[in-house]
Design a protein around this motif. Structure first.
Motif, PDB file in Angstrom:
ATOM      1  N   ARG A 145       1.000  -1.211  -0.360  1.00 19.15           N
ATOM      2  CA  ARG A 145       0.076  -0.270   0.305  1.00 19.15           C
ATOM      3  C   ARG A 145       0.909   1.420   0.094  1.00 19.15           C
ATOM      4  O   ARG A 145       1.918   0.897   0.360  1.00 19.15           O
ATOM      5  N   ILE A 146       0.399   2.013  -0.208  1.00 21.24           N
ATOM      6  CA  ILE A 146       1.437   4.019  -0.769  1.00 21.24           C
ATOM      7  C   ILE A 146       0.776   4.501   0.271  1.00 21.24           C
ATOM      8  O   ILE A 146      -0.335   4.581   1.650  1.00 21.24           O
ATOM      9  N   ALA A 147       1.974   5.744   1.237  1.00 23.57           N
ATOM     10  CA  ALA A 147       1.333   6.697   2.345  1.00 23.57           C
ATOM     11  C   ALA A 147       2.240   7.365   2.067  1.00 23.57           C
ATOM     12  O   ALA A 147       3.021   7.775   0.878  1.00 23.57           O
ATOM     13  N   SER A 148       0.977   9.050   2.271  1.00 27.95           N
ATOM     14  CA  SER A 148       2.197  10.496   1.550  1.00 27.95           C
ATOM     15  C   SER A 148       3.185  10.613   2.358  1.00 27.95           C
ATOM     16  O   SER A 148       3.101  10.432   3.369  1.00 27.95           O
ATOM     17  N   SER A 149       4.218  11.280   2.568  1.00 25.27           N
ATOM     18  CA  SER A 149       5.526  11.447   2.551  1.00 25.27           C
ATOM     19  C   SER A 149       5.811  12.787   1.962  1.00 25.27           C
ATOM     20  O   SER A 149       5.546  12.722   1.077  1.00 25.27           O
ATOM     21  N   ASN A 150       6.929  13.332   2.570  1.00 27.73           N
ATOM     22  CA  ASN A 150       7.888  14.266   1.881  1.00 27.73           C
ATOM     23  C   ASN A 150       9.091  13.900   1.832  1.00 27.73           C
ATOM     24  O   ASN A 150       9.987  12.997   2.673  1.00 27.73           O
ATOM     25  N   ASN A 151      10.153  14.639   1.455  1.00 23.49           N
ATOM     26  CA  ASN A 151      11.780  14.761   1.205  1.00 23.49           C
ATOM     27  C   ASN A 151      12.295  14.294   2.728  1.00 23.49           C
ATOM     28  O   ASN A 151      12.875  13.612   3.373  1.00 23.49           O
ATOM     29  N   HIS A 152      11.302  15.812   3.442  1.00 22.21           N
ATOM     30  CA  HIS A 152      12.101  15.575   4.925  1.00 22.21           C
ATOM     31  C   HIS A 152      11.732  14.508   6.189  1.00 22.21           C
ATOM     32  O   HIS A 152      12.628  14.332   6.771  1.00 22.21           O
ATOM     33  N   ALA A 153      10.484  14.106   5.654  1.00 21.07           N
ATOM     34  CA  ALA A 153      10.255  12.900   6.650  1.00 21.07           C
ATOM     35  C   ALA A 153      11.107  11.364   6.265  1.00 21.07           C
ATOM     36  O   ALA A 153      11.303  10.607   6.565  1.00 21.07           O
ATOM     37  N   SER A 154      11.946  11.445   5.028  1.00 22.46           N
ATOM     38  CA  SER A 154      12.613  10.525   4.527  1.00 22.46           C
ATOM     39  C   SER A 154      13.552  10.216   4.883  1.00 22.46           C
ATOM     40  O   SER A 154      14.713  11.386   5.541  1.00 22.46           O
ATOM     41  N   PRO A 155      13.838   8.807   5.838  1.00 22.24           N
ATOM     42  CA  PRO A 155      14.988   8.394   6.575  1.00 22.24           C
ATOM     43  C   PRO A 155      16.402   8.472   5.644  1.00 22.24           C
ATOM     44  O   PRO A 155      17.042   8.637   5.647  1.00 22.24           O
TER      45      PRO A 155
END
Length: 319
Positions: free
Chosen positions: A109-119
Motif C-alpha cells: 500500500r502507499i502512504a503520503s510523505s515528503n523528502n523531509h520525513a524520509s530517513p
C-alpha cells in the motif's frame, strides 16, 4: 691567629668586589604552555569530560507509522485522497517504483510523505511488512534497492533488459525528458498554480513558508537543469525541442511492440517511461503550459503504451 681565622681574614667580608662579579645561580627556565588550534580550552575540556559526545542512531519511524504492518508501505508524493484510492503518484520518481512494484506482483500500500520525513532524504522509500517482534524489518528500503526487493518478493517474472540500447534510452529519460519536465512543472510561469497545488500548499498554510518553499523548489530545479546541460541559463525552447526528439527516439524504439525491447512482459524501463507519459497525459493535472504534453501526443505509440500500463496496473484504461 688560628689557621681558620687567617683563612677567614684572607677571604675578606662577604660583600667583596669579587662577589659582585660572580653571577648568581640562574632560576629554572619554565617553558610557556604551547597553544594551537587543536588545543581544547580547559573549561570546554571539562564540559566534554562530563558530557561526552555521542553518535545518535538513525531516526526512528514516525509515531503514526503502524507497528504491525501486514503489507509493505511505499511512501510517495501523493495527496491523502489519492492514497486512500491507491492512485498513481504525481511524482515521476515515485510513480516509476510504484508501477514497477505492481508489475512485479508485490502486494503493498502507499502512504503520503515528503523528502523531509524520509530517513534517506528522498522519496520513495519502502517499509517492509513486519511485526513488533521483528526489529530487522523496521529498516527502510531506499529507491536504489527497490528493484532487488521487487524481484525477491514479487510473484511475477519480469522482463530483463541490459546493454547499450538500454543505456542510450535511459539517458534520454534521465536528461532530455527530465530536464524538460523540470522546466515545465517548476519553472514555467503557466504551470505555477499546478506546482503550488502539488508541492507547496500541502506543506503549510503560511504565506511566508509557502513562498520560501516555492523559491527553494525552483532554485533546485534550475540548478539541476543547468548542471545537466552545462549552460549559464535555462533555454526553455531548446529543452522542449530536446524532449520531443527524445520522445521520437523512444517511439521508434518501441515500434509496433507492446513493450520496450520486444519483451513479452513490461519491465523497469517500461515503468520509467510510463512515469512521465502518464503524468503528462493525466487529465486530472491542470497543465496550462502544454508544450511538453503536445510533443508527446505527436507519438501515438507512446500514448498507447501508457494506456496499456495504466490498464494493467490500475484497471483504468481510457478507450
Amino acid at each position: 691567629m688560628s689557621q681558620s681565622s687567617a683563612a677567614a681574614a684572607a677571604s675578606g667580608p662577604a660583600t667583596t668586589n669579587s662577589s659582585l662579579h660572580t653571577p648568581a645561580p640562574a632560576a629554572p627556565h619554565r617553558t610557556a604552555p604551547r597553544s594551537d588550534w587543536f588545543t581544547i580550552p580547559e573549561p570546554l575540556r571539562l564540559v566534554f569530560k562530563r558530557f561526552p559526545l555521542v553518535t545518535y542512531a538513525p531516526n526512528e519511524l514516525p509515531v503514526r507509522s503502524p507497528s504491525n504492518r501486514e503489507l509493505p508501505v511505499l511512501y510517495v508524493f501523493a495527496s491523502d485522497q489519492d492514497v486512500l484510492k491507491g492512485l498513481p503518484s504525481y511524482n515521476p520518481s515515485c510513480l516509476k517504483w510504484q508501477t514497477f512494484l505492481k508489475l512485479a506482483g508485490v502486494q503493498f500500500r502507499i502512504a503520503s510523505s515528503n523528502n523531509h520525513a524520509s530517513p534517506t532524504g528522498a522519496l520513495p522509500f519502502l517499509i517492509p511488512s513486519s511485526s513488533p517482534s521483528d526489529a530487522a524489518s523496521q529498516t527502510p528500503i531506499p529507491s536504489n534497492r527497490l528493484e532487488r526487493f521487487a524481484l525477491e518478493q514479487g510473484s511475477e517474472k519480469l522482463a530483463d533488459a541490459a546493454g547499450s540500447k538500454l543505456d542510450a534510452y535511459q539517458a534520454l529519460l534521465d536528461h532530455r525528458i527530465r530536464n524538460a519536465w523540470l522546466y515545465t512543472l517548476y519553472l514555467s510561469p503557466g504551470n505555477a498554480s499546478l506546482l503550488s497545488q502539488l508541492y507547496v500548499e500541502p506543506c503549510s498554510t503560511s504565506t511566508v513558508v509557502r513562498t520560501t518553499i516555492l523559491h527553494k523548489l525552483r532554485r533546485a530545479a534550475e540548478a539541476e537543469i543547468l548542471q545537466s546541460i552545462g549552460a549559464p541559463r535555462v533555454p526553455p525552447t531548446a529543452l522542449c525541442i530536446g524532449a520531443e526528439q527524445a520522445f521520437e527516439a523512444l517511439s521508434a524504439g518501441l515500434g509496433s511492440d507492446k513493450w520496450f525491447f520486444g519483451n513479452s512482459r513490461p519491465g523497469l524501463f517500461d515503468a520509467a517511461v510510463f512515469a512521465y507519459t502518464h503524468l503528462l497525459l493525466d487529465d486530472s493535472l491542470d497543465w496550462i503550459d502544454t508544450r511538453l504534453r503536445d510533443s508527446l501526443l505527436k507519438f501515438p505509440a507512446l500514448a498507447e503504451h501508457r494506456e496499456r500500463l495504466l490498464s494493467r496496473c490500475w484497471g483504468q484504461a481510457r478507450e
